[in-house]
Every structure is written in C-alpha cells, then in structure tokens.
Write a protein that holds these residues in place. Structure first.
Motif, short mmCIF file in Angstrom:
data_model
loop_
_atom_site.label_atom_id
_atom_site.label_comp_id
_atom_site.label_asym_id
_atom_site.label_seq_id
_atom_site.Cartn_x
_atom_site.Cartn_y
_atom_site.Cartn_z
N LEU A 79 1.19 -1.47 0.20
CA LEU A 79 -0.22 0.33 0.06
C LEU A 79 0.97 1.39 0.05
O LEU A 79 -0.20 1.89 -0.60
N SER A 80 1.72 1.40 1.26
CA SER A 80 2.96 2.40 0.69
C SER A 80 3.34 3.25 -0.32
O SER A 80 3.60 4.04 -0.93
N VAL A 81 3.02 2.47 -1.50
CA VAL A 81 3.73 3.08 -2.87
C VAL A 81 2.50 2.95 -3.79
O VAL A 81 2.85 3.06 -5.11
N PHE A 82 1.14 3.31 -3.31
CA PHE A 82 0.17 3.65 -4.11
C PHE A 82 -0.12 5.27 -4.18
O PHE A 82 -0.03 5.66 -3.27
N ASP A 83 -0.44 5.50 -5.75
CA ASP A 83 -0.25 6.47 -5.82
C ASP A 83 -1.85 6.96 -5.82
O ASP A 83 -3.29 7.19 -7.36
N GLU A 84 -2.65 7.02 -5.20
CA GLU A 84 -4.24 6.58 -4.94
C GLU A 84 -4.26 7.77 -3.10
O GLU A 84 -3.91 7.54 -2.59
N THR A 85 -5.11 8.51 -3.11
CA THR A 85 -5.45 9.19 -2.05
C THR A 85 -6.43 8.24 -0.99
O THR A 85 -6.37 8.92 0.01
N LEU A 86 -7.11 7.10 -2.05
CA LEU A 86 -7.77 6.64 -1.05
C LEU A 86 -7.30 5.16 -1.34
O LEU A 86 -7.06 5.05 -2.40
N ILE A 87 -7.72 3.70 -0.21
CA ILE A 87 -7.70 3.04 -0.72
C ILE A 87 -8.28 2.37 -2.01
O ILE A 87 -9.50 2.28 -1.90
N VAL A 88 -7.75 2.34 -2.95
CA VAL A 88 -8.35 2.03 -4.68
C VAL A 88 -7.79 0.47 -4.71
O VAL A 88 -6.44 0.62 -5.21
N PHE A 89 -8.18 -0.43 -5.24
CA PHE A 89 -7.78 -1.54 -5.14
C PHE A 89 -8.50 -2.41 -6.68
O PHE A 89 -9.62 -2.15 -6.64
N PRO A 90 -7.75 -1.97 -7.66
CA PRO A 90 -6.02 -2.11 -7.47
C PRO A 90 -5.65 -0.31 -8.42
O PRO A 90 -6.97 0.12 -8.86
N PRO A 91 -4.23 0.05 -7.30
CA PRO A 91 -4.51 1.02 -7.99
C PRO A 91 -4.23 1.90 -9.81
O PRO A 91 -4.40 1.04 -9.95
#
Lengths: 265, 291
Positions: free
Chosen positions: A29-41
């Motif tokens: 998760l720490s490298v997701f380019d999202e401001t919300l938890i959206v999966f997949p990023p």
C-alpha cells in the motif's frame, strides 16, 4: 499421524500469515498513487515517504525519547530488582515479586485514567503542572516497562548457578566486583532483552498514553490513530515500512553483539 | 561459639540491607504508581456526575448500578469478553505449533526468524492495523477479489470477525515468543527418550512436551487475554462506530462526556473482570501441571 502433523503445519502457517500478511499488504500500500484505498491502484509513487517527517516527525521524536527515558529508568530499577529476586530468599519475597509483575495484569486503559486523574488532583493541590508533561508520561511508561525488565532479568539469572558468585567472593572479590564481573555479565542477555521489550512496550503503548498526551506532545501511535480517523491513505503504510527498515537494521546490528535468538528465548 | 555467631548475624543483617537496596526502588515506584491511581479511581467511581459541575463528591453506587442494570453496557462487557476469549484461543491454536517449530529449529536462519517475529512488535498495533484495513475495506483487496470472482463484494470491515483477526495478528508475536522460550527450556533429551522408547510424534508431544510447556503456554494465554480485554485501536478502527468494546467506551465517557465517575467505574469493572477471568483460567489447568 501424518494428518496430525500436517494440521500442525497448517496452523503454524496460519500464524505466519496472521503476523506477516498485514505487514506485507502495508508494504504494498505504501507505494500506491492514490489518496483513498482503491484496489487496484492507478499508479505507484514514493511520494508518501517524503511526507512522513513533516507530518509525524514531532510525534516520532516524542515517542522515541519517551521510550528511551523509560528504558533507562526501568533498567536502572529493574535490573537490581531482578538480581534481588533471584539471589535473596526472605519473608514476603513472593509478595514483592507479585507486586513487581502486577502492572502486566492491569488493563492499561484503567491505569492511564487513574494516573491522569491523580496528576490532576496533585496539580490542584500543589503548583506543579504535571498533567500533560513528558515526565509524567515517562513515569507512567516506567510502570509498565519495569515488569518486563524484572521478569527477563530474573529468568536470565534463574539458569545461572549462584555458585560462580560464591566462588568469586571466596576468592576475595569485593561484593561490587562480584556484581560487576560475575553477576551482570551472566545476565547480559536478560538485560538486553529487558531493554528491548521495555522499548517496544513504551514505544507502541496506546491505551495508557491516550490520557497522558497534551497539545503539541503526542506519541506516534496516537498521532497515527488521529490521522486514521480522517484519512486512510498510504502515508501510514509508509511509516510502517520506514519503521520496519529502521528497526530491522538496528536489530541486525544488535544481533552481531548479542545473539537475539538467545536473548528472546 | 560467640565468635562464630557474630559474623553470621552480621552477614544476615547486611544481606537484608542488600536485598532492600536491590528491590526497594523498583517496588516503591511500582507500588506508588499502581496503587495510588487505582485507589483514586475507586474513590471517584463512587462520586456523582453532574452536567454542570461535572463531579459531585459523595458516596453512591449509582455508577455501578447504571452499568449492571443497563443491557447496553452489559452487552459491551459481553462482547469484550467474547472477543478476548476467542482471540486468545485462536492465538494459542496458531501460536503453539509455530513456537514449537521455532524452539526446536536447528536452522541457521533461526536467528533471522526470531528477529522477524520481534520486528512487527516494534511497528506498533495502530500502524499494523492499516494492513488489515486495506484487506477488509470496502473496495479493498478482499472485496475486489470476491467481486471479481462472483460479482458480489464481501464486506468484512466493521464486523466482529475483522476485530478478532486484528487482535490475533497483534498479539501473536507475544504469544509465540513466550511459548517458544518456555519450550526452549525443556530438555530435548526428554523428547528423544520418549522417541527411543517408541512413542509416535503425537504421543511424544501430548504426553511429554505439552505438560512441561503448559505453564509457559498459560502465561502466554493470560498475556494475550489481558491485551485483548484492553484493546482500543483494533475495535476502534476495524470494528467501526457501532461495535462497542470496553476500552473505547471508557475513553469516550472520559473525553467526550467528561463523566469521570462513570469512566472510573468502567475502569474498575474492566479491571476486576480481567482479574477474575484470569484467575479462573488457572482452574482450566490440571492441578498436577500447575506452575
């Protein structure tokens, strides 16, 4: 029999999964380019790491220094207590041992409230502004870190024969020399383990510390909790990764001097 | 005779001074820091709450009566105990096999494995919850994966299951380390003796290792139970606003309602429940195996 063996293996795997799955997900998760938890990023980024220090630097510093101070004080009083319990037999020894380990059995949220209320009461009757001070937080942490130090020091001496100390004494070593050259070296792994666990217990304590923070002086777990209240984004995950890397490195270094497998066991 | 007695007495006096010197500071600090706050809570829990004046000094049992007559509060206590017992059982079930393997491992990676178990403890429970949040959240991994397979998502967030999973994962390292160190002290030659006498691995474990590991396992279980009874972050983050456990309730009464008397009563009720149940757990251990 084979089935039973497989069952034990499956359960052990479950344990490993329960411990490490959330950590691995946090890494991801720490490298997701999202401001919300959206999966997949939609993309990946390292920008969250840059925001750790500006956002949580102060809390990290408070946590770190509070933990260091708590470790120092609890080693100072806990190591002698461990020696005392291991080497002396006297009336009331069991009561003293029970008392020293008692903070482990009382819910932290209850002690936290009690300590806060006591501090407020003392403040009302004297001029000392102690509620919300770092000193009070350290004192409270010492209460919960000392039992770990005592327990681990006591355990490390339980396996060590007191005859070595008697031999040193009969060969003419003064009591302090015996303590410094025989007893303390023998309990080295207990002291290291005690210090390590004291640090952990203080650094990650949330329930008790909830009552002891003040504006401008929060610890990391509380800052993270407050942050998570309003936003669930990869920033907190980045902190976890940074902590793992930092603490993992420190432990590896420590492992060169004291075998951790022996220390923790 | 007199000359012989004198040094002995002198020795016992100096021994007593030494023991006091060694144990005095820690005992004093722990006693004062533990007893004074708890006694004060006991006193405050008998006070009356007033919206204007906050706390009126008196002696009343109404805070306790309020707790024990209201189904809502009793429900919170029941949920707390149920969650704590379930997660303790699961922790022991998962933790014991892993601890046994670690303790008996001869691998040169053992040190590294131990390090890996200790490491999550440093990260802290609040931060580790984030991992479960991505897995369980609406639109998170589990939800998306299930939706991808059968078209309907799976909501795990804000359920008791999520809370128990969170608590188990937080407490497991403590449990594994405690049991592992207990098994480590059991002489491996005892197991080898059982083996050479023809006991199959299952019997070897249940008849030889298990009784010896029981005291350590009990300590691990009690530690886990106390931590779970006390849990704040996990029910707060994974249980959501409608899932109530004692610790969040207590903090809410204190910080939002400013009701210190009731919060004090809650603290003492939580504490005594924990102590009583911990003491009862001792009865589960057969007498001959008790530490």
């Amino acid at each position: 029999m084979n089935v039973r063996r497989n069952l034990a293996g499956v359960l052990a795997l479950c344990a490993v999964a329960m411990i490490f799955l959330p950590l691995l997900l946090t890494f991801y998760l720490s490298v997701f380019d999202e401001t919300l938890i959206v999966f997949p990023p939609h993309g990946y980024t390292l920008r969250w790491y840059a925001r750790i220090w500006p956002e949580f630097g102060a809390a990290l510093r408070t946590s770190f220094f509070a933990a260091l101070a708590a470790v120092a004080v609890s080693l100072l009083i806990g190591v002698p207590a461990g020696i005392g319990l291991a080497r002396y037999r006297f009336r009331g020894r069991d009561a003293v041992a029970t008392m020293l380990l008692a903070p482990l059995t009382v819910p932290g949220i209850a002690i936290g409230l009690g300590i806060f209320v006591l501090a407020v009461l003392i403040e009302e009757h004297t001029e000392w502004a102690i509620s919300g001070s770092l000193a009070l937080m350290v004192a409270a942490h010492v209460l919960i870190t000392t039992p770990w130090v005592v327990r681990l020091c006591l355990a490390s001496l339980a396996n060590h024969d007191a005859a070595a100390e008697e031999a040193a004494a009969s060969l003419g070593a003064r009591p302090l020399a015996v303590l410094w050259r025989v007893t303390l070296p023998a309990m080295r792994s207990g002291i290291v383990a005690g210090g390590l666990f004291a640090f952990i217990v203080s650094f990650e304590n949330l329930e008790m510390t909830l009552f002891l923070t003040a504006p401008g002086m929060t610890t990391l777990p509380i800052a993270v909790l407050q942050y998570l209240q309003y936003h669930i984004d990869p920033l907190v995950a980045a902190i976890a990764v940074a902590q793992v890397v930092f603490v993992g490195g420190a432990l590896m270094l420590l492992d060169r001097h004291v075998k951790l497998a022996q220390v923790v066991a | 005779m007199v000359e012989e007695e004198h040094p002995a007495r002198l020795k016992s006096v100096s021994k007593r001074t030494a023991a006091t010197g060694f144990l005095g500071p820690a005992t004093l600090v722990v006693t004062v820091m533990l007893a004074a706050p708890l006694l004060l809570l006991l006193r405050f829990s008998l006070n009356r709450f007033d919206i204007k004046e906050l706390m009126i000094e008196t002696v009343t049992a109404e805070n306790y009566l309020r707790f024990f007559t209201d189904p809502f509060y009793l429900g919170v206590l029941r949920t707390t105990v149920l969650v704590a017992v379930t997660s303790t059982v699961l922790c022991l079930l998962f933790g014991l096999p892993l601890a046994y393997r670690l303790a008996r491992s001869q691998s040169r990676w053992k040190s590294l494995c131990m390090l890996a178990i200790v490491l999550p403890l440093f990260v802290g429970s609040t931060v580790r919850m984030v991992g479960w949040m991505i897995l369980f959240a609406h639109g998170g991994m589990l939800d998306s994966a299930v939706r991808w397979v059968n078209g309907v998502g799976l909501e795990v967030m804000y359920t008791p299951f999520a809370v128990v999973a969170g608590i188990v994962s937080i407490n497991l390292p403590y449990v594994v380390l405690t049991i592992q160190s207990a098994i480590e002290t059991i002489d491996i030659r005892i197991e080898e003796a059982a083996q050479s006498l023809g006991a199959p691995p299952g019997r070897q474990f249940w008849l030889v290792v298990w009784p010896l590991a029981l005291p350590g396992t009990a300590i691990a279980g009690i530690l886990c139970f106390i931590l779970a009874m006390n849990a704040y972050a996990t029910p707060y983050l994974l249980g959501g606003p409608r899932f109530q456990m004692m610790a969040p309730l207590l903090y809410w009464e204190f910080s939002t309602n400013n009701n210190w008397p009731f919060a004090s009563a809650l603290a003492l009720i939580l504490m005594s429940t924990t102590l009583v149940l911990t003491a009862c757990s001792n009865l589960l251990i057969p007498r001959r195996y008790r530490a």
